[in-house]
Motif scaffolding. Structure first.
Motif, mmCIF file in Angstrom:
data_model
loop_
_atom_site.group_PDB
_atom_site.id
_atom_site.type_symbol
_atom_site.label_atom_id
_atom_site.label_comp_id
_atom_site.label_asym_id
_atom_site.label_seq_id
_atom_site.Cartn_x
_atom_site.Cartn_y
_atom_site.Cartn_z
ATOM 1 N N LEU A 203 19.763 73.050 17.596
ATOM 2 C CA LEU A 203 19.106 72.131 18.534
ATOM 3 C C LEU A 203 17.728 72.621 18.950
ATOM 4 O O LEU A 203 16.953 71.849 19.517
ATOM 5 N N THR A 204 17.407 73.867 18.672
ATOM 6 C CA THR A 204 16.035 74.318 18.926
ATOM 7 C C THR A 204 15.059 73.567 18.017
ATOM 8 O O THR A 204 13.887 73.406 18.376
ATOM 9 N N ASP A 205 15.536 73.099 16.865
ATOM 10 C CA ASP A 205 14.670 72.336 15.963
ATOM 11 C C ASP A 205 14.162 71.068 16.642
ATOM 12 O O ASP A 205 13.034 70.636 16.403
ATOM 13 N N ARG A 206 14.981 70.481 17.479
ATOM 14 C CA ARG A 206 14.553 69.268 18.175
ATOM 15 C C ARG A 206 13.448 69.586 19.185
ATOM 16 O O ARG A 206 12.493 68.830 19.332
ATOM 17 N N GLY A 207 13.586 70.699 19.868
ATOM 18 C CA GLY A 207 12.529 71.087 20.798
ATOM 19 C C GLY A 207 11.224 71.344 20.087
ATOM 20 O O GLY A 207 10.141 70.960 20.562
ATOM 21 N N ARG A 208 11.283 71.998 18.946
ATOM 22 C CA ARG A 208 10.074 72.252 18.161
ATOM 23 C C ARG A 208 9.440 70.940 17.702
ATOM 24 O O ARG A 208 8.229 70.814 17.626
ATOM 25 N N CYS A 214 10.251 77.014 22.513
ATOM 26 C CA CYS A 214 11.711 77.011 22.425
ATOM 27 C C CYS A 214 12.317 78.375 22.720
ATOM 28 O O CYS A 214 11.761 79.414 22.359
ATOM 29 N N HIS A 215 13.457 78.344 23.362
ATOM 30 C CA HIS A 215 14.235 79.537 23.685
ATOM 31 C C HIS A 215 15.689 79.244 23.353
ATOM 32 O O HIS A 215 16.134 78.098 23.424
ATOM 33 N N ALA A 216 16.436 80.264 23.018
ATOM 34 C CA ALA A 216 17.866 80.102 22.763
ATOM 35 C C ALA A 216 18.610 81.317 23.294
ATOM 36 O O ALA A 216 18.073 82.430 23.310
ATOM 37 N N CYS A 217 19.843 81.098 23.745
ATOM 38 C CA CYS A 217 20.644 82.208 24.250
ATOM 39 C C CYS A 217 22.115 81.896 24.126
ATOM 40 O O CYS A 217 22.524 80.735 23.969
ATOM 41 N N ASP A 218 22.906 82.938 24.206
ATOM 42 C CA ASP A 218 24.351 82.812 24.292
ATOM 43 C C ASP A 218 24.665 82.534 25.759
ATOM 44 O O ASP A 218 24.537 83.418 26.613
ATOM 45 N N GLY A 219 25.056 81.315 26.055
ATOM 46 C CA GLY A 219 25.285 80.912 27.443
ATOM 47 C C GLY A 219 26.487 81.545 28.099
ATOM 48 O O GLY A 219 26.713 81.342 29.302
ATOM 49 N N THR A 220 27.244 82.336 27.356
ATOM 50 C CA THR A 220 28.347 83.077 27.969
ATOM 51 C C THR A 220 27.938 84.503 28.316
ATOM 52 O O THR A 220 28.686 85.219 28.982
ATOM 53 N N MET A 229 16.302 82.235 30.964
ATOM 54 C CA MET A 229 15.868 81.242 31.948
ATOM 55 C C MET A 229 14.658 81.748 32.736
ATOM 56 O O MET A 229 13.741 80.976 33.052
ATOM 57 N N ARG A 230 14.645 83.036 33.039
ATOM 58 C CA ARG A 230 13.498 83.586 33.764
ATOM 59 C C ARG A 230 12.219 83.390 32.974
ATOM 60 O O ARG A 230 11.196 82.957 33.512
ATOM 61 N N ARG A 231 12.264 83.700 31.681
ATOM 62 C CA ARG A 231 11.072 83.565 30.847
ATOM 63 C C ARG A 231 10.628 82.111 30.727
ATOM 64 O O ARG A 231 9.435 81.820 30.781
ATOM 65 N N ALA A 232 11.583 81.203 30.577
ATOM 66 C CA ALA A 232 11.236 79.795 30.425
ATOM 67 C C ALA A 232 10.604 79.231 31.693
ATOM 68 O O ALA A 232 9.576 78.543 31.642
ATOM 69 N N GLU A 240 1.995 77.133 30.819
ATOM 70 C CA GLU A 240 2.143 77.232 29.374
ATOM 71 C C GLU A 240 2.838 76.026 28.760
ATOM 72 O O GLU A 240 3.233 76.050 27.601
ATOM 73 N N GLY A 241 2.980 74.959 29.541
ATOM 74 C CA GLY A 241 3.539 73.730 29.016
ATOM 75 C C GLY A 241 5.047 73.670 29.094
ATOM 76 O O GLY A 241 5.706 74.589 29.597
ATOM 77 N N PRO A 242 5.621 72.589 28.585
ATOM 78 C CA PRO A 242 7.073 72.397 28.673
ATOM 79 C C PRO A 242 7.853 73.387 27.827
ATOM 80 O O PRO A 242 7.373 73.857 26.793
ATOM 81 N N GLN A 243 9.044 73.694 28.294
ATOM 82 C CA GLN A 243 9.917 74.677 27.653
ATOM 83 C C GLN A 243 11.262 74.021 27.311
ATOM 84 O O GLN A 243 11.799 73.242 28.098
#
Length: 338
Positions: A203-208, A214-220, A229-232, A240-243
């Motif tokens: 789903l990061t492809d959709r953000g790109r 784009c950022h991705a993480c293991d939500g667990t 989340m801090r970086r975004a 720096e625009g939308p994240q």
């Protein structure tokens, strides 16, 4: 000591981490309580839990500023609501029990409540619609000359296929709005698995595709999610625009308490058996020395007592009277009956 991106050390995350963890514990205690009340026939309608989403929700909201930023949580962001504001449990209980003293005046009966003047719009049930609401609120702040604010729109994997969400994300990217779109990928859009939802690899492809960072993480993984989340949020606030953040997890319950989630394969449940976000967060905080076993036990008990007290208060409050109430559905102030 591990050093995070942008020179941030673990020690700088301690206070936000502990606040986020408390929000997670409070949300879990509330979910446990309302689940029991629903099964006992004390709550009518839908009850939606955030099990499996707590680290994502708490980590996103803990970096926001209430009264300055815009936060649009949805049905699984109870931990985010708790991190955002101290009245989350009471207002959620009031919504479920139809209290006239709640911010929705007893007109919701669910988790679709908000306080727009404090930066939290009341959710529209069709999930994709809220992305445009956040974009509009942030655009209004820009037109009013306000700077430094961040908008956060919370959606799921299924919502990324909704036309309204696509249109709003395109607008956000074109206007370079300081909006963080958090995609909680819990692997099922109700009962539809990722494999039947989208054909892209991630789903990061959709953000790109929108042109967002784009950022991705293991939500667990609590620490990883907190830092992502801090970086975004920091990037959006710095201009720096939308994240676009994709946080992967598993919904560790049904879509609602009416749903037994029989469609989730047993092997997938087994793979996440030791990845409950609260358990992971507890282990990480204990290992970091930021929490002791005694403090954790006291916190859990405190959260259970707080939930019990506030739910009981909401149950005692009067129901709305059609003859006496001002039925303004977007009012954030408690409605008082004559």
């Amino acid at each position: 000591m591990r050093t995070y991106n942008a020179g941030v050390n673990e020690s700088e995350l301690k206070e936000p981490a502990l606040r986020a963890y408390r929000a997670m514990c409070l949300a879990r205690a509330f979910d446990t309580k309302v689940s029991a009340l629903y099964k006992a026939g004390k709550i009518f309608g839908g009850v939606f839990l955030g099990r499996g989403h707590e680290a994502i929700a708490a980590s996103e909201a803990v970096w926001l500023e209430r009264g300055q930023d815009v936060y649009a949580p949805f049905i699984r962001e109870m931990a985010g609501r708790c991190a955002w504001g101290e009245d989350a449990v009471l207002e959620s209980a009031r919504a479920y029990f139809g209290s006239a003293q709640g911010c929705m005046g007893g007109k919701d009966g669910n988790v679709h409540w908000g306080k727009p003047q404090e930066g939290t719009p009341a959710p529209i049930s069709h999930l994709g619609a809220m992305v445009a609401v956040v974009a509009g609120m942030v655009m209004a702040k820009r037109l009013q000359g306000q700077t430094g604010c961040v908008g956060m729109a919370c959606i799921g994997d299924g919502t990324t296929s909704v036309g309204a969400a696509h249109e709003a994300c395109n607008l956000i990217a074109v206007e370079k709005l300081p909006v963080v779109v958090v995609v909680s990928n819990n692997q099922f859009a109700y009962s539809t698995p990722n494999s039947a939802e989208f054909a892209c690899e991630s789903l990061t492809d959709r953000g790109r595709g929108y042109g967002m960072a784009c950022h991705a993480c293991d939500g667990t993984d609590f620490f990883q999610t907190l830092e992502t989340m801090r970086r975004a949020v920091a990037a959006a606030r710095a201009g720096e625009g939308p994240q676009w953040v994709v946080a992967n997890t598993l919904r560790m319950c049904g879509h609602g308490e009416h749903d037994d989630a029989a469609y989730i394969p047993a092997e997938l449940k087994a793979a996440y058996a030791d990845r409950d976000p609260l358990d992971v967060a507890r282990r990480q905080l204990l290992a970091a020395g930021w929490l002791t076993a005694e403090e954790d036990a006291a916190l859990s008990e405190s959260c259970r007592e707080e939930v019990q007290r506030l739910v009981a208060q909401a149950q005692r409050e009067p129901a709305p009277s059609p003859a006496a109430l001002d039925w303004n559905a977007v009012s954030w102030k408690p409605v008082r009956q004559a």
